[in-house]
Write a protein that holds these residues in place. Structure first.
Motif, mmCIF file in Angstrom:
data_model
loop_
_atom_site.group_PDB
_atom_site.id
_atom_site.type_symbol
_atom_site.label_atom_id
_atom_site.label_comp_id
_atom_site.label_asym_id
_atom_site.label_seq_id
_atom_site.Cartn_x
_atom_site.Cartn_y
_atom_site.Cartn_z
ATOM 1 N N LEU B 81 0.842 -1.195 0.000
ATOM 2 C CA LEU B 81 0.000 0.000 0.000
ATOM 3 C C LEU B 81 0.877 1.246 0.000
ATOM 4 N N PHE B 83 1.019 5.008 0.651
ATOM 5 C CA PHE B 83 0.227 6.025 1.352
ATOM 6 C C PHE B 83 0.237 7.336 0.578
ATOM 7 N N ASN B 85 0.779 10.497 1.599
ATOM 8 C CA ASN B 85 1.822 11.472 1.872
ATOM 9 C C ASN B 85 3.152 10.758 2.073
ATOM 10 N N ASP B 88 5.012 10.409 5.371
ATOM 11 C CA ASP B 88 4.580 9.506 6.438
ATOM 12 C C ASP B 88 5.462 8.279 6.571
ATOM 13 N N GLN B 89 6.372 8.067 5.619
ATOM 14 C CA GLN B 89 7.161 6.837 5.699
ATOM 15 C C GLN B 89 8.669 7.027 5.568
#
Lengths: 280, 267, 255
Positions: B81, B83, B85, B88-89
């Motif tokens: 998946l 994300f 933005n 965010d990772q």
């Protein structure tokens, strides 16, 4: 008189080698709706920040040239004072909510309290702003409970209540769903009809074609073009600057359909008027 | 073969209203767009597919594995998946390390992970930036890094959550190419998206979510011909579809090319 | 709406009293029993505070606060009852353990004071909108910047928590184990904290700009949307409270 005059504007971020804005000059009349387009990294956001004095007053960096709002040079004024002449709305509705207020009504008051607006006047202005953005029914809701489109309109209301003559919107619909974007576009169009000068950065090119009086094309910090939408979107070299024309223009180009002034149609209506004749 | 099976899926966040109200869906190889208003339950749905949320009632099978019986980490071998933005990772200081993080987590050996990471970066067009710090890249390139870091995990199923948000024309075209490329490799691509033109140009199947239910499900041409239902779900038709309809063309046209061909066609 | 505030909306007379008066009452509820120093004074104060809680219809919300603190207080009573240095007279004996009178009463006294503070503070916290409290303090000359930080934190922290959830989801989606063995949790620290820090830096910068263009740093004299709640009776209440405090001090000095 010109509402906004930008003269030989140059700006470079601290620690950066390249100019984010390279010798930009243009002027905007009262009540005009300007669409700002260009690929990512073209300097669109930087231009918005320079018009509102955030660059160089908040974002330090090398700065040259002038930005004049109603004759006032923004680089030499306090940001809080400029705010009563030029307002700015950003991409992310969340970070624009002050967060210290519990209702929509109070949230709009935030800037007015800071400016020391008397209570009677404040309430009047909040009512007007809520009405104009069509969020009066939400007045007692918590700002963080709103949908994206509602929150973004609240952000605009908070700026409008400060009664600027110009409003700058930096990709205000990029994080919204189709309905939320439409709400924001409608609201901005209302402002424009009320005589407010609007500058809006937007990737949704079909919307810009439909709403804007003029398009400002920016690429690599340079102003490439500043003209009516059909003029800019009919340029043969448009894609070289990282911009695709509206889909209606693409269709008409392929079919070699032009309007009376030798340009291509840019909106659904213009394209319809021309194509329908061929189909007949 | 069905890669994902969803049976009588219900979901409610604690103390809230029901977000998904009994979904039954099968996903095969067709690239699929999920469209709908914010709050229609799209994001909740993909989180359930990914195993990040577990069904309150009903079941989700990912390649035969019931998500209730497997951890997110073990499902990560089969379903990826991306994300919305990228911020965010991203946490590594080199692009290549960031892209190798997922593959290493799911048990790929160093060499394999490296190979997959290099291929993934190549596919998104960032092979030249492998040694750079992700935070020195522009936001749109960081988005591509986050896509590459999921692609490198080499899962059979990939989900994108609004990949075109804040992308310019070039970024949008790149993402379109990535999706078709992955499709050709036989992967199932599911995408949550708000850009109807992009859906019309790219996907083989479109599912319209509305108030926790599937309102429409079929080929984009079929779905986008249902003007009434789309309006009910607060969605619009693609630009070309609207123009064609206004022109009185009976068929549902989806792309500029289709409209051009139609007009050029004699008669 | 998730918020950190314990405020319970209501229309009671206690809700209508201004925050400064409530603050003054807290000071009184803490110090008057200490100044007077008798059991009666402490009990009476507690009863008065509790009756305000009842009038404000927030009694249910005080119960968990009192319940939780009672666990701690109970342990204080047991420890002091058993081991207080001045313990002499046994109060009662339960099997092998003897509870002493001195320690027991000493602990009871502490307990009463703690309850007094908790209930008095609860009146303020449960019946006052945090933003009203801060606004009242800003009017009294408290820095608007610090006031903003306090009032925004109550709403922005829950927003940040949801970002943390998203980041955790994003990393778990890449096969990161965030639960289970300690070593797994330690390994999960950087993948989680990195994006959290980066995201908050970015949103702080955005928020700072958004505040800036809403004249947050204006040099003009600030005005307030809401009129100050300073009715005749709130002045009167504050006067009474101060009088009681003074009377207690005078009583203490004279006796």
């Amino acid at each position: 008189m010109k509402r906004l005059v930008v003269e030989d504007l140059k700006y470079r971020y601290p620690l950066s080698q390249e100019l984010a804005l390279n010798d930009i000059s243009f002027a905007v009349e009262k009540g005009e709706f300007i669409g700002i387009v260009g690929p990512n990294g073209a300097g669109k956001s930087t231009l918005c920040q320079a018009i509102t004095g955030l660059a160089p007053n908040f974002l330090k960096g090398a700065y040259g040239g002038r930005v004049l709002v109603d004759g006032m040079e923004v680089a030499k004024e306090e940001i809080a004072e400029i705010a009563t002449h030029v307002g700015i709305v950003f991409q992310n509705p969340f970070t624009q909510i002050a967060g210290s207020k519990l209702t929509v009504f109070e949230e709009v008051a935030f800037g007015l309290e800071n400016l020391g607006i008397p209570r009677y006047e404040m309430k009047k202005r909040i009512e007007e702003a809520l009405e104009l953005l069509d969020i009066a029914a939400l007045r007692d809701r918590n700002p963080f409970d709103l949908s994206g489109g509602q929150m973004q309109r609240l952000a605009i209301a908070g700026i409008i209540a400060m009664k600027p003559e110009i409003i700058v919107l930096d990709e205000p619909t990029s994080q919204l769903d189709p309905q939320g974007s439409e709400e924001v576009f409608q609201a901005v169009q209302n402002l424009s009809r009320e005589g407010m000068t609007v500058l809006m950065v937007e990737h949704k090119i079909e919307k810009i074609a439909a709403y804007a009086d003029k398009v400002l094309l920016l690429c690599a910090g340079k102003l490439i073009d500043f003209e009516r939408p059909p003029k800019v979107f009919s340029r043969e070299d448009l894609e070289d600057y990282g911009i695709a024309p509206p889909v209606f223009t693409r269709v008409c180009k392929k079919l070699n359909i032009k309007t009376a002034d030798g340009l291509y149609p840019v909106t659904l209506k213009e394209a319809y008027d021309k194509v329908v004749k061929i189909l007949e | 073969m069905n890669k994902i099976k969803v049976k009588n899926l219900h979901f409610t966040y604690s103390g809230g209203q029901e977000v998904l109200t009994g979904l039954n869906l099968h996903f095969d190889d067709r690239s699929t767009a999920i469209i709908g208003q914010n709050g229609a339950g799209k994001t909740t749905f993909v989180k359930l597919l990914k195993g990040l949320l577990k069904p309150i009632q009903g079941d989700v099978w990912i390649k035969g594995f019931n998500t209730k019986e497997h951890t997110v980490a073990s499902l990560a071998r089969h379903i990826g998946l991306v994300f919305q933005n990228p911020n965010d990772q991203i946490f590594k200081s080199r692009v290549i390390d960031e892209v190798m993080f997922g593959p290493l987590n799911i048990g790929q050996v160093e060499q394999e992970a490296k190979k997959n990471a290099v291929n993934a970066l190549d596919m998104v067009g960032l092979s030249g930036q492998a040694e750079e710090n992700p935070y020195d890249l522009s936001l749109s390139d960081r988005k591509l890094v986050s896509i590459a870091s999921i692609v490198a995990m080499n899962t059979d199923i990939l989900i994108f959550d609004e990949p075109t948000i804040a992308q310019d024309f070039c970024g949008r075209e790149k993402i379109k190419k990535i999706i078709s490329h992955l499709r050709k490799e036989g992967k199932l691509i599911i995408t949550i998206i708000h850009d109807m033109d992009f859906v019309a140009e790219t996907f083989e199947r479109t599912i319209v979510f509305h108030r926790g239910m599937v309102l429409l499900d079929g080929e984009p041409r079929e779905v986008f011909s249902q003007e009434q239902e789309l309006r009910e779900a607060y969605l619009e038709q693609p630009h070309v579809t609207r123009l064609a309809k206004k022109l009185g063309i009976k068929e549902t046209l989806l792309t500029a090319e289709e409209l051009i061909d139609y007009v050029k066609k004699p008669g | 709406m998730k918020t950190l505030s314990l405020y319970q909306p209501g229309r009671s007379i206690i809700h209508k009293i201004d925050p400064v008066t409530k603050l003054l009452f807290i000071i009184l509820a803490i110090f008057v029993p200490i100044i007077i120093g008798t059991w009666g004074a402490a009990l009476l104060t507690l009863l008065i505070s509790l009756s305000f809680i009842l009038i404000g219809r927030v009694f249910k919300k005080v119960l968990p606060i009192l319940g939780f603190s009672s666990i701690i207080i109970l342990s204080v009573i047991i420890i002091q009852g058993l081991f207080y240095v001045n313990n002499k007279a046994p109060l009662f004996t339960l099997g092998p353990v003897t509870v002493y009178r001195e320690g027991f009463y000493y602990a009871l006294n502490i307990a009463l004071r703690i309850y007094n503070i908790l209930v008095a503070v609860s009146i303020l916290v449960l019946t006052t909108k945090p933003s009203d409290l801060i606004e009242a303090l800003v009017r009294k000359g408290f820095s608007p910047r610090i006031g903003y930080i306090f009032s925004s934190v109550l709403q922005i922290i829950p927003q940040m928590m949801s970002t943390v959830d998203t980041i955790s989801d994003a990393q778990r989606s890449r096969g990161l184990e965030t639960e289970g063995r300690l070593s797994a949790r330690i390994k999960a620290f950087f993948p989680l904290i990195g994006p959290v820090v980066m995201n908050s830096l970015i949103s702080t910068r955005e928020r700072a700009m958004a505040l800036e263009v809403r004249a947050f740093n204006s040099k003009r004299k600030k005005t307030f949307l809401h009129e100050e709640v300073k009715t005749g009776y709130s002045r009167f209440l504050q006067f009474i409270l101060l009088a009681i405090l003074l009377a207690a001090i005078v009583w203490r000095v004279l006796s």
